[in-house]
Design an enzyme around this catalytic site. Structure first.
Site, PDB file in Angstrom:
ATOM      1  CG  ASP A 254      -2.113   0.845   1.094  1.00 57.56           C
ATOM      2  OD1 ASP A 254      -2.030   1.859   0.370  1.00 57.56           O
ATOM      3  OD2 ASP A 254      -3.142   0.497   1.674  1.00 57.56           O
ATOM      4  CG  HIS A 347      -8.502   0.221  -5.334  1.00 62.08           C
ATOM      5  ND1 HIS A 347      -9.493   1.031  -4.807  1.00 62.08           N
ATOM      6  CD2 HIS A 347      -7.330   0.735  -4.904  1.00 62.08           C
ATOM      7  CE1 HIS A 347      -8.921   1.979  -4.079  1.00 62.08           C
ATOM      8  NE2 HIS A 347      -7.611   1.833  -4.119  1.00 62.08           N
TER       9      HIS A 347
END
Lengths: 438, 438
Positions: A254, A347
């Site tokens: 991330d 995403h």
């Protein structure tokens, strides 16, 4: 241990990593900039520093600065010292934005008391500036709780912003970009975890340092401000120490393809420009989103499905079809059967900026909250992004995600806020908000 | 950086430090013991190792163990590597008790579902043992959430205990010491933060490692256990790294004069003896107390008053009348005017064991919870102690403190629990609770 970056920021995935290079202010080189650059070379030798005009001044400055001994003495590729470093408080921009992300965050939103005067608020800002300048340098503050006595600041940063309500109350010009965030599909906002008049983001690699700073900052605002909400977050000590991209609680890397060091060296993606009122010159905008992850549902998906939802492989973080985390995200790529390699509702596809105006600097953390009535634990992501204009970046990207993102099924956003982050203090005689209160 | 210890454990002040030397089992030397000892010499060279018969085996074992490269390669006095180390899971005793305290803790109390059978519970214990053994060694687990992929265990320990209710439900002999804790004056217990059938204490220097382990452990118990409460705690990264005693949120050095390494090497203060039932051989008892600190009230006291309340100086941690943290706590000392140097109602005086049977191993953490309705933050101390018999140690000491301790004015205990901590797994074919379920 090291990693490379492409120049295409592409996602809302939250930043757990260490993009550095705060400012490259014309003609001056702040101590903070030098420290940040040294840290970068230690953490990520693959990021070249040849492009920085200040490169030649590095060794001397870092060596002359005892506060930075922890990293300046280390060879490239060595671990970051999580306890020894200092991040300079003063600068054109506040620290804690473009400076490397520490392991721990404490975000506190305050409401202004009805009885508080303009002078009360200015006094708080001055007291905060003085205390923050001292604590980030490792100095004790008067009448402090002494929780941190004997410990180093561990890269403590303290970053202050204001909400739209306070700007209006002060009669200052409300920036066009300081909007009320629109409702996003799927949000289940708790007002007690959203909004607020003033925000303080504190980050450090030592949570005890944050506990001390929180007491100091909150006490200096007594009778003027009340705590509206507070969130604590964490990253991976190991990833931070190694200079790797950290994982979030869904297990994905991330912070890949964040705003790059070269972009941060310009005013481009983060810092406001001349369209903003004068009191914001050197500032930026902070979006905070408290995103609960429905981990039980997520973990019931097999890895292949998780990867289609994200658009990246879980292990390496490479975009689907690629092999390395830093690989270009090719939205045109197709599988042998003609289907999109990176699915239409993934995403990464939806979060990828459609233009540079959508760029954001992500600097988020994982959080762990209370046990919920269904026996699960409220945990997930404190999405934190800094951007020069949320109306052209966070808001349109989030609207796209809210409408189509396959990941939405596995998250619930329960808190949300937008703040104008004040300019920095270029000199040690300046105070945060001086232009706002002028 | 280094510190010395006296041989007089003297207080309930919670342990933030690194007493080591887990077990010295007759005839065998566990890998965990060696690693612990190496860490000790690195962190605190002032603690001599000459007294240990295994000293001669140290260098070879540590060098041969690649998992311990982070500390074995360091010179005495160097920092502890917070990301690289492994604490051995198997041993006569469970890890996470006498092994050095990591920076982060996650304590979870579970209730057993009404529908769960004895076989269900044994299956959970076996699955937990297998998963914990793998995760603490840095190995991936099957069907894991993969949050920790790429990170080292950062000294992960996983420690399991059972409450009185479960022991009775299983029809096993309830140990005399596994009492229902009596009500203590001043407690304001929340049942939802107290008690429980099974406890899991997980500690690591990397909070992301704990997040991963929590998902694995909780998922392996699905349909059999439900989360009753969960507490997360933190210590100081800097103190941990330096091998210093850390401070608590009141600013006091917390963990001074804990159970000593020489005491830990015997069965003395922690491990149960032959008076306990056979299924507890090698076990101990865990007390958890969630102690909210009324920091606003505390910080309004001047330092001199705070020091009289505690009985130690704030800066150095020395007992009043002394100069160093490790100084003997002289309860007989008097000031020139004849008054007691360490006041009659001071915490240190009342907490000091009146005999060796009151000794406890403190291993607590600070915690930060929610914003309360009065706008203050619920924060304080997760008091965690391990002792061979709480009826002769924690309970009488806490009764003394509850009745007379000047510190009580500044704290409110909101959660409380007592668990029997299971024996360790001497071999990798054993599982936690095997004797309890036999």
């Amino acid at each position: 241990m090291n990693r490379t970056r492409s120049n295409e920021p592409d996602s809302l995935e939250n930043d757990m990593d260490f993009v550095t290079e705060p400012e490259k202010s014309p003609g001056t080189v702040s101590r903070r900039g030098l420290i940040g650059l040294v840290t970068t070379t230690v953490a990520s030798a693959a990021v070249g520093i040849g492009g920085f005009a200040i490169g030649g001044q590095l060794a001397g400055a870092a060596t002359a600065d005892p506060s930075n001994a922890g990293s300046s003495g280390a060879a490239p590729g060595a671990d970051i010292d999580l306890t020894a470093d200092i991040v300079e408080f003063d600068g054109l921009h506040q620290a804690g934005i473009a400076t490397p992300a520490q392991t721990n965050v404490l975000l506190t939103s305050y409401d202004v008391a009805q009885s508080a005067s303009r002078a009360d608020l200015a006094a708080v800002m001055k007291a905060w500036t003085q205390a923050a300048r001292a604590m980030t340098a490792g100095d004790a503050v008067e009448a402090g709780p002494d929780i941190s006595t004997g410990s180093r600041p561990a890269n403590l940063t303290i970053t202050v912003g204001v909400g739209a309500g306070l700007v209006q109350r002060l009669g200052a010009q409300r920036p066009r970009a300081l909007v009320d965030l629109p409702a996003f599909t799927g949000d289940q906002l708790d007002p007690a975890r959203s909004g607020g008049d003033i925000v303080v983001q504190m980050c450090s690699d030592d949570p005890l340092i944050l506990a001390n700073a929180d007491r100091v900052i909150t006490r200096r605002a007594e009778n003027t401000l009340t705590v509206r909400w507070q969130e604590q977050g964490f990253g991976s000590t190991g990833a931070r120490s190694d200079g790797r991209t950290g994982r979030n609680l869904m297990g994905q890397l991330d912070g890949t393809n964040n705003v790059t060091t070269s972009q941060l060296a310009t005013s481009g993606p983060i810092w406001v420009d001349e369209r903003d009122p004068g009191w914001m010159a050197g500032g930026t905008y902070l979006v905070v989103r408290r995103i609960r992850m429905l981990l039980g549902d997520w973990e019931r998906q097999n890895t292949a499905h998780q990867e289609r939802v994200i658009g990246r492989t879980k292990d390496t973080g490479a975009p689907l079809g690629g092999t390395m985390e830093s690989d270009y995200v090719d939205l045109e790529a197709r599988n042998a059967d003609g289907s999109l390699t990176i699915p239409a509702d993934s995403h990464v596809r939806l979060a990828k900026p459609s233009s540079s105006s959508e760029n954001m600097m992500r600097r988020g953390y994982s959080y762990r909250g209370a046990v919920l009535s269904d026996g699960t634990v409220d945990q997930g992501l404190l999405f934190i992004s800094f951007q020069k204009d949320p109306t052209t970046s966070f808001i349109p990207v989030q609207q796209r995600l809210a409408a189509h993102d396959a990941l939405s099924e596995f998250t619930v956003t329960t808190g949300s806020a937008l703040f104008a982050i004040l300019p920095g203090t270029p000199t040690a005689s300046d105070w945060l908000g001086s232009a706002l209160f002028a």
